[in-house]
Scaffold this active site. Structure first.
Site, short mmCIF file in Angstrom:
data_model
loop_
_atom_site.label_atom_id
_atom_site.label_comp_id
_atom_site.label_asym_id
_atom_site.label_seq_id
_atom_site.Cartn_x
_atom_site.Cartn_y
_atom_site.Cartn_z
N CYS A 189 0.85 -6.38 -3.51
CA CYS A 189 1.44 -7.10 -2.60
C CYS A 189 2.78 -7.02 -2.62
O CYS A 189 3.42 -6.20 -3.40
CB CYS A 189 1.34 -8.80 -3.05
SG CYS A 189 -0.80 -8.96 -3.15
N ARG B 164 3.50 -3.17 1.76
CA ARG B 164 3.01 -3.06 0.43
C ARG B 164 1.71 -3.99 0.70
O ARG B 164 0.74 -4.07 -0.34
CB ARG B 164 3.72 -3.76 -0.46
CG ARG B 164 4.97 -3.17 -0.77
CD ARG B 164 6.00 -4.10 -1.79
NE ARG B 164 5.24 -4.11 -3.03
CZ ARG B 164 5.15 -3.39 -4.09
NH1 ARG B 164 6.01 -2.15 -3.76
NH2 ARG B 164 4.54 -3.33 -5.03
N ASN C 159 2.13 -10.41 -7.56
CA ASN C 159 1.65 -8.89 -7.34
C ASN C 159 1.01 -8.45 -8.32
O ASN C 159 1.63 -8.46 -9.72
CB ASN C 159 2.89 -8.25 -6.80
CG ASN C 159 2.35 -6.58 -6.89
OD1 ASN C 159 1.28 -6.33 -6.29
ND2 ASN C 159 3.28 -5.69 -7.19
N GLY C 160 -0.36 -8.00 -8.34
CA GLY C 160 -0.94 -7.28 -9.32
C GLY C 160 -2.37 -7.86 -9.73
O GLY C 160 -2.97 -8.34 -8.54
N GLU D 22 -4.21 18.00 2.44
CA GLU D 22 -3.14 17.05 2.99
C GLU D 22 -3.25 16.60 4.36
O GLU D 22 -3.14 15.45 4.79
CB GLU D 22 -1.68 17.63 2.60
CG GLU D 22 -0.61 16.51 2.97
CD GLU D 22 -0.53 15.22 2.58
OE1 GLU D 22 0.20 14.48 3.02
OE2 GLU D 22 -1.24 14.88 1.66
N LYS E 220 -3.96 12.78 6.06
CA LYS E 220 -3.24 12.23 7.06
C LYS E 220 -4.28 11.71 8.24
O LYS E 220 -3.82 10.70 8.69
CB LYS E 220 -2.07 13.19 7.58
CG LYS E 220 -1.16 13.73 6.55
CD LYS E 220 -0.05 12.50 5.99
CE LYS E 220 -0.54 11.83 4.86
NZ LYS E 220 0.10 11.78 3.64
N GLU F 213 -6.13 8.62 7.17
CA GLU F 213 -5.30 7.44 6.86
C GLU F 213 -4.85 6.75 8.07
O GLU F 213 -5.13 5.66 8.05
CB GLU F 213 -4.08 8.02 6.12
CG GLU F 213 -4.31 8.22 4.72
CD GLU F 213 -2.94 8.30 4.00
OE1 GLU F 213 -2.39 7.29 3.40
OE2 GLU F 213 -2.32 9.39 4.11
N HIS G 228 -20.85 27.58 1.78
CA HIS G 228 -21.97 27.13 0.80
C HIS G 228 -22.14 25.69 1.10
O HIS G 228 -22.67 24.70 -0.02
CB HIS G 228 -21.07 27.12 -0.49
CG HIS G 228 -20.60 28.54 -1.01
ND1 HIS G 228 -21.35 29.20 -1.39
CD2 HIS G 228 -19.27 29.06 -0.95
CE1 HIS G 228 -20.83 30.50 -1.55
NE2 HIS G 228 -19.56 30.49 -1.27
N LYS H 54 1.46 1.12 0.61
CA LYS H 54 2.19 2.30 0.30
C LYS H 54 2.44 2.45 -0.96
O LYS H 54 2.45 3.76 -1.51
CB LYS H 54 3.76 1.86 0.74
CG LYS H 54 4.85 2.95 0.58
CD LYS H 54 4.42 3.97 1.45
CE LYS H 54 5.55 5.34 1.19
NZ LYS H 54 5.17 6.47 1.86
#
Ligand code: AGP
Length: 589
Positions: free
Chosen positions: A2, A27, A99-100, A468, A472, A475, A491, A584
């Site tokens: 948060c 966040r 936060n946490g 990567e 992207k 996401e 395979h 983030k």
């Protein structure tokens, strides 16, 4: 994950809290809430994005020059109005934003309920408020009650508390989650990230774990977990608040992709001494472990190829969340090289704690000055990429790659040669971000927007580019995408290819070219649609994006994939900056 903010000063708190909390929305954006102390302690909160909740509840109606606010990424309790923060105590005297994760909240909750406390939410956070209330009822002062409460909490947490009976101060506590003070004139701030108050002050105090800050409008004091005062340094952040804005772009993502014209150069323009120092630590190490998560992990994977080809050095690469399973290999001669844009990723911090217990030296590549990882490391290099607001890592990834190449060349005693080559790469970014390429990529996004699956193949260093690129696409467009080493195709994954299945082939002009084109041909012969991201066109490609040829091809090859992900998100009406279910910096394990 948060975002929390506290403000105390001469100005009305709500406008400042609203603007600052918006800057922390990357966040988490499940719900939002605010609490101020005017004549009384008043809370407004609700499920939804800040603008929607503000239109519904009108935060400006809250009076007072002292307040706290919160934007949520739900972990405990559903996305509801009553689970939104701030949480108050039984008498609406104390309010807390957090936060946490409080790991022992259910025991504490049970105990407090037996003592008569009534809980209004399903969250772990609410135990903090009732715990402070209980300690105040037992005669403790506000600060001591917060310190004592924090001792009874287990897990990762940063929280800010205010008390209607002690108007004129804010108490904040840090334990393994980010928290920083902003020192202004006649006003002070406390928040999860400097970005939230950078337009008011760039004078900051970084709290360390198990520190508690007592903040008034004219002063601040920091105490350790024993209640003893701690002297803290005030640092100056060299980020402009302008950098944390969109500068005319529709989204931070496309702005930050375009910033790569400058950020790669900025990543390599640094004091040669610091690069040589890290290169020596790498050369002297007996066993090197590159450790990270997500995009930063893909930079670590690229490092394995880069260091192997340039320095003939073997480096191990581990996902941070899996790293503790391999800690028995560690000795005091081992070197851990961690990479993290935010410097706050919980799995990375945990891996570092495990390694430090074994006396391992820690080097870190971070983008956020003063972040927990930076302060836990024996040596840290800053990426200098500027604030990265979009949840998706873009410019930070190419800056990480550029710095890894520079370090590899330095390890091989060819620093100047490496720097010159990277300068050339930096200059060629604009030849990737051409109108022609952007038009082609937007058109490709229109063609692929209704696809359910997209595959990416590459060999050697391009394997990490496929991973990567796939990340992207997943996401931000929510299309299933899978990156794989070209050699792995036969395979298993080849079974998924059918008529029209889109497959992106990463084809730099190097030794792997022929083999990747063969893999692409295998897919095409099963009806697959081949999209080439290459240095030159080829008849196998049904569609191609041609980019300049450079030795350090992963730095340029990823940019068309960042753009494709962006335009696919736009085509599909997804928010490129705040994708669903993500945030983030991942500050919980
Ligand atoms: C990448 O686009 C994601 N935001 C995510 O995978 C990210 O790379 C990961 O959480 C690691 O973050 P860090 O670099 O801040 O440690």
């Amino acid at each position: 994950m948060c975002g929390i903010v506290g403000y105390i000063g001469n100005k009305k708190a709500t406008p400042i809290l609203l603007e600052s909390t918006k800057k922390l929305e990357y966040r988490g954006y499940d719900s939002v809430g605010m609490c101020t102390i005017g004549d009384n302690l008043s809370i407004l909160k609700g499920a939804g994005r800040i603008d929607d909740v503000n239109n519904r509840l009108n935060f400006q109606s809250l009076e007072g020059n002292l307040g706290i606010s919160h934007t949520r990424w739900a972990t405990h309790g559903g996305v509801t109005d009553f689970n939104a923060h701030p949480h108050s105590d039984c008498n609406n005297t104390i309010a807390v934003v957090h936060n946490g994760i409080i790991e022992n909240y259910s025991e504490l909750r049970k105990d407090l309920k037996e003592k008569g406390h009534e809980f209004k939410s399903e969250t772990d956070t609410e135990v903090i408020t009732h715990l402070i209330e209980e300690l105040l009822n037992n005669g403790m002062g506000f600060r001591d009650a917060v310190i004592e409460a924090s001792k009874q909490l287990e897990g990762l947490f940063a929280f800010i508390a205010i008390n209607n009976n002690e108007n004129g101060k804010i108490i904040a506590c840090k334990h393994k989650c980010p928290l920083v003070l902003g020192i202004g004139s006649n006003e002070n701030f406390v928040a999860s990230d400097v970005v939230s108050f950078l337009n008011h002050t760039n004078k900051v105090v970084f709290l360390d774990d198990n520190e508690i800050a007592e903040i008034t409008k004219d002063d601040f004091q920091v105490f350790n977990i024993l209640g003893k005062p701690v002297t803290k340094e005030i640092s100056t952040i060299n980020w402009s608040s302008e950098e944390a804005k969109k500068s005319g772009y529709p989204h931070f993502m496309i702005k930050e992709i375009n910033e790569q014209k400058e950020t790669i150069e900025r990543a390599i323009n640094r004091d040669i001494k610091e690069v040589k120092k890290v290169a020596k630590m790498i050369n002297d190490a007996y066993g090197i472990f590159f450790v990270a998560c997500g995009t930063s992990y893909h930079a670590c994977l690229s490092a394995a190829y880069i260091f192997s080809s340039i320095t003939k050095k073997h480096v191990n690469v581990f996902l941070a969340s899996e790293f503790p399973n391999f800690s028995h290999f560690l000795t005091k001669n081992t070197l851990m090289f961690t990479i993290s844009q935010s410097g706050e990723t919980a799995d990375v911090l945990e891996a570092v704690r495990v390694a430090k217990e074994k006396g391992v030296k820690i080097i870190s590549l971070v983008n956020v000055m003063g972040s927990s990882l930076m302060r836990m490391s024996d040596y840290s290099l800053l990426l200098n990429a500027g604030p990265e607001i979009c949840v998706l890592a873009t410019k930070s990834f190419t800056s990480q790659l550029a710095l890894l190449y520079l370090l590899a060349y330095a390890c091989a005693g060819k620093y100047e040669e490496g720097k010159e080559k990277l300068k050339e790469v930096g200059k060629k970014v604009k030849n990737v971000l051409t109108k022609k390429n952007i038009k082609k990529i937007r058109n490709l996004a229109k063609m692929l927007k209704d696809m359910n699956d997209i595959y990416l193949i590459g060999r050697g260093l391009s394997y990490s580019t496929t991973l990567e690129g796939a990340l992207k696409l997943k996401e931000v467009s929510y299309i299933h995408a899978e990156g794989l080493a070209g050699g792995e195709l036969k395979h298993g994954t080849l079974a998924l290819i059918e008529r029209g299945t889109p497959c992106i082939a990463i084809v730099p002009n190097n030794g792997s070219k022929k083999d990747v084109l063969n893999n692409a041909m295998e897919i095409k012969s099963r009806g697959g649609y081949i999209i080439g991201i290459a240095n030159e066109d080829d008849e196998i490609f049904d569609y191609s994006i041609i980019i300049p040829e450079v030795e350090m091809h992963p730095i340029l090859m990823i940019i068309p994939l960042q753009l494709l992900a962006y335009y696919l998100a736009v085509e599909r009406g997804c928010d490129p900056d705040k994708p669903r279910n993500l945030a983030k910096s991942v500050t919980v394990k």
